[in-house]
Design a protein around this motif. Sequence first.
Motif, PDB file in Angstrom:
ATOM      1  N   ASN A  73      33.848  49.008  31.159  1.00  0.00           N
ATOM      2  CA  ASN A  73      34.713  49.541  29.835  1.00  0.00           C
ATOM      3  C   ASN A  73      33.536  49.927  28.684  1.00  0.00           C
ATOM      4  OD1 ASN A  73      33.304  47.131  28.649  1.00  0.00           O
ATOM      5  ND2 ASN A  73      35.512  46.378  28.080  1.00  0.00           N
ATOM      6  N   ARG A  74      32.083  49.954  29.119  1.00  0.00           N
ATOM      7  CA  ARG A  74      31.068  50.642  28.227  1.00  0.00           C
ATOM      8  C   ARG A  74      31.146  49.482  27.006  1.00  0.00           C
ATOM      9  NH1 ARG A  74      30.177  56.335  29.300  1.00  0.00           N
ATOM     10  NH2 ARG A  74      31.694  56.795  30.934  1.00  0.00           N
ATOM     11  N   GLY A  75      31.561  48.236  27.270  1.00  0.00           N
ATOM     12  CA  GLY A  75      31.343  47.283  25.912  1.00  0.00           C
ATOM     13  C   GLY A  75      30.304  46.296  26.281  1.00  0.00           C
ATOM     14  N   GLY A  76      28.923  46.897  26.449  1.00  0.00           N
ATOM     15  CA  GLY A  76      27.791  45.878  26.363  1.00  0.00           C
ATOM     16  C   GLY A  76      27.375  46.063  27.648  1.00  0.00           C
ATOM     17  N   ARG A 105      34.911  37.106  34.605  1.00  0.00           N
ATOM     18  CA  ARG A 105      34.896  36.996  35.967  1.00  0.00           C
ATOM     19  C   ARG A 105      34.352  38.047  36.558  1.00  0.00           C
ATOM     20  NH1 ARG A 105      41.455  36.903  35.503  1.00  0.00           N
ATOM     21  NH2 ARG A 105      40.834  39.141  35.877  1.00  0.00           N
ATOM     22  N   LEU A 106      34.129  38.317  37.973  1.00  0.00           N
ATOM     23  CA  LEU A 106      33.690  39.121  38.678  1.00  0.00           C
ATOM     24  C   LEU A 106      34.179  40.779  38.294  1.00  0.00           C
ATOM     25  CD1 LEU A 106      33.152  37.691  42.343  1.00  0.00           C
ATOM     26  CD2 LEU A 106      31.331  38.222  40.391  1.00  0.00           C
ATOM     27  N   ASP A 107      35.421  40.636  37.789  1.00  0.00           N
ATOM     28  CA  ASP A 107      36.101  41.909  37.643  1.00  0.00           C
ATOM     29  C   ASP A 107      35.990  42.181  36.222  1.00  0.00           C
ATOM     30  OD1 ASP A 107      37.686  40.033  36.422  1.00  0.00           O
ATOM     31  OD2 ASP A 107      39.670  40.836  37.263  1.00  0.00           O
ATOM     32  N   GLU A 108      35.107  41.533  35.385  1.00  0.00           N
ATOM     33  CA  GLU A 108      34.588  41.776  34.056  1.00  0.00           C
ATOM     34  C   GLU A 108      35.730  41.297  32.821  1.00  0.00           C
ATOM     35  OE1 GLU A 108      32.415  45.326  33.581  1.00  0.00           O
ATOM     36  OE2 GLU A 108      31.508  44.952  35.270  1.00  0.00           O
ATOM     37  N   GLN A 109      36.704  40.821  33.426  1.00  0.00           N
ATOM     38  CA  GLN A 109      37.684  40.338  32.446  1.00  0.00           C
ATOM     39  C   GLN A 109      37.440  38.687  31.902  1.00  0.00           C
ATOM     40  OE1 GLN A 109      40.418  41.971  31.565  1.00  0.00           O
ATOM     41  NE2 GLN A 109      39.269  43.551  32.685  1.00  0.00           N
ATOM     42  N   PRO A 110      37.505  38.472  30.716  1.00  0.00           N
ATOM     43  CA  PRO A 110      37.224  37.023  30.084  1.00  0.00           C
ATOM     44  C   PRO A 110      37.570  35.814  31.024  1.00  0.00           C
ATOM     45  CG  PRO A 110      37.773  38.642  28.431  1.00  0.00           C
ATOM     46  CD  PRO A 110      37.994  39.382  29.730  1.00  0.00           C
ATOM     47  N   THR A 111      36.905  35.040  30.887  1.00  0.00           N
ATOM     48  CA  THR A 111      37.525  33.833  31.648  1.00  0.00           C
ATOM     49  C   THR A 111      38.209  32.738  30.800  1.00  0.00           C
ATOM     50  OG1 THR A 111      35.483  32.485  31.198  1.00  0.00           O
ATOM     51  CG2 THR A 111      35.532  33.654  33.268  1.00  0.00           C
ATOM     52  N   GLY A 112      37.969  32.978  29.550  1.00  0.00           N
ATOM     53  CA  GLY A 112      38.785  32.212  28.668  1.00  0.00           C
ATOM     54  C   GLY A 112      37.994  31.076  27.871  1.00  0.00           C
ATOM     55  N   GLN A 113      36.350  30.792  28.316  1.00  0.00           N
ATOM     56  CA  GLN A 113      35.535  30.197  27.802  1.00  0.00           C
ATOM     57  C   GLN A 113      34.942  30.644  26.474  1.00  0.00           C
ATOM     58  OE1 GLN A 113      32.808  30.252  31.072  1.00  0.00           O
ATOM     59  NE2 GLN A 113      33.695  28.082  31.957  1.00  0.00           N
ATOM     60  N   HIS A 114      34.534  29.870  25.706  1.00  0.00           N
ATOM     61  CA  HIS A 114      33.905  30.350  24.571  1.00  0.00           C
ATOM     62  C   HIS A 114      32.888  31.294  24.415  1.00  0.00           C
ATOM     63  CE1 HIS A 114      36.556  27.451  22.383  1.00  0.00           C
ATOM     64  NE2 HIS A 114      36.223  26.432  23.116  1.00  0.00           N
ATOM     65  N   THR A 134      28.899  35.101  35.542  1.00  0.00           N
ATOM     66  CA  THR A 134      28.730  36.506  35.075  1.00  0.00           C
ATOM     67  C   THR A 134      29.117  36.641  33.560  1.00  0.00           C
ATOM     68  OG1 THR A 134      29.665  37.318  37.112  1.00  0.00           O
ATOM     69  CG2 THR A 134      29.844  38.840  35.107  1.00  0.00           C
ATOM     70  N   LEU A 135      28.292  37.312  32.791  1.00  0.00           N
ATOM     71  CA  LEU A 135      28.148  37.173  31.227  1.00  0.00           C
ATOM     72  C   LEU A 135      28.277  38.784  30.791  1.00  0.00           C
ATOM     73  CD1 LEU A 135      25.410  34.640  30.451  1.00  0.00           C
ATOM     74  CD2 LEU A 135      27.894  34.212  30.555  1.00  0.00           C
ATOM     75  N   ARG A 136      29.235  38.844  29.892  1.00  0.00           N
ATOM     76  CA  ARG A 136      29.118  40.240  29.147  1.00  0.00           C
ATOM     77  C   ARG A 136      28.026  39.859  27.953  1.00  0.00           C
ATOM     78  NH1 ARG A 136      34.377  41.942  28.439  1.00  0.00           N
ATOM     79  NH2 ARG A 136      34.231  43.381  30.063  1.00  0.00           N
ATOM     80  N   ILE A 137      27.220  40.831  27.751  1.00  0.00           N
ATOM     81  CA  ILE A 137      26.265  40.607  26.601  1.00  0.00           C
ATOM     82  C   ILE A 137      26.631  41.945  26.012  1.00  0.00           C
ATOM     83  CG2 ILE A 137      23.809  40.468  25.804  1.00  0.00           C
ATOM     84  CD1 ILE A 137      23.150  39.657  28.658  1.00  0.00           C
ATOM     85  N   SER A 138      26.801  41.500  24.516  1.00  0.00           N
ATOM     86  CA  SER A 138      27.272  42.579  23.563  1.00  0.00           C
ATOM     87  C   SER A 138      26.471  42.324  22.131  1.00  0.00           C
ATOM     88  CB  SER A 138      28.555  42.778  23.228  1.00  0.00           C
ATOM     89  OG  SER A 138      29.378  41.782  22.861  1.00  0.00           O
TER      90      SER A 138
END
Length: 143
Positions: A73-76, A105-114, A134-138
């Motif tokens: 989604n180009r968000g980081g 998750r692997l599909d890049e949706q948040p896991t609910g963790q902080h 898997t982490l999203r870095i922004s």
Amino acid sequence: MLATPEAQCQGPQTFDLALGNATATDADLARRAAAFRTPPRAWQLRPGTTGEPSPGTISADGALLTALKPAENRGGMILRLGNPTPAACEARLTTPTGALLLPVRLDEQPTGQHVVLQVAGESTWQLAPFDTLTLRISRRDRG
């Protein structure tokens, strides 16, 4: 009686072989195999510059870095770490100071963790045996 062209792959074959030592741990062998499959890259530096990492450098130690790519989604950026061993490990991650790290998750949706704010630029993550993180870095200003 199903036709299978080239099923036996007859003809000359070429293989690369890497050997490890008998005392290497599973983690050592996984790192060495990854290094063998992905040879080092080199860049020519301009005169007067250094090879020191820049403040925006991302690095991981203690686990295999298996992916670093733009988020769908180009968000980081998406960073994926793997533990290919039967023992738990601790991954040490260095990212730019002020980066937001969101477990996804692997599909890049948040896991609910902080979300973790990288104040010092370094964090540690626990990976179970054969686990993937898997982490999203922004950037902080983009959330």
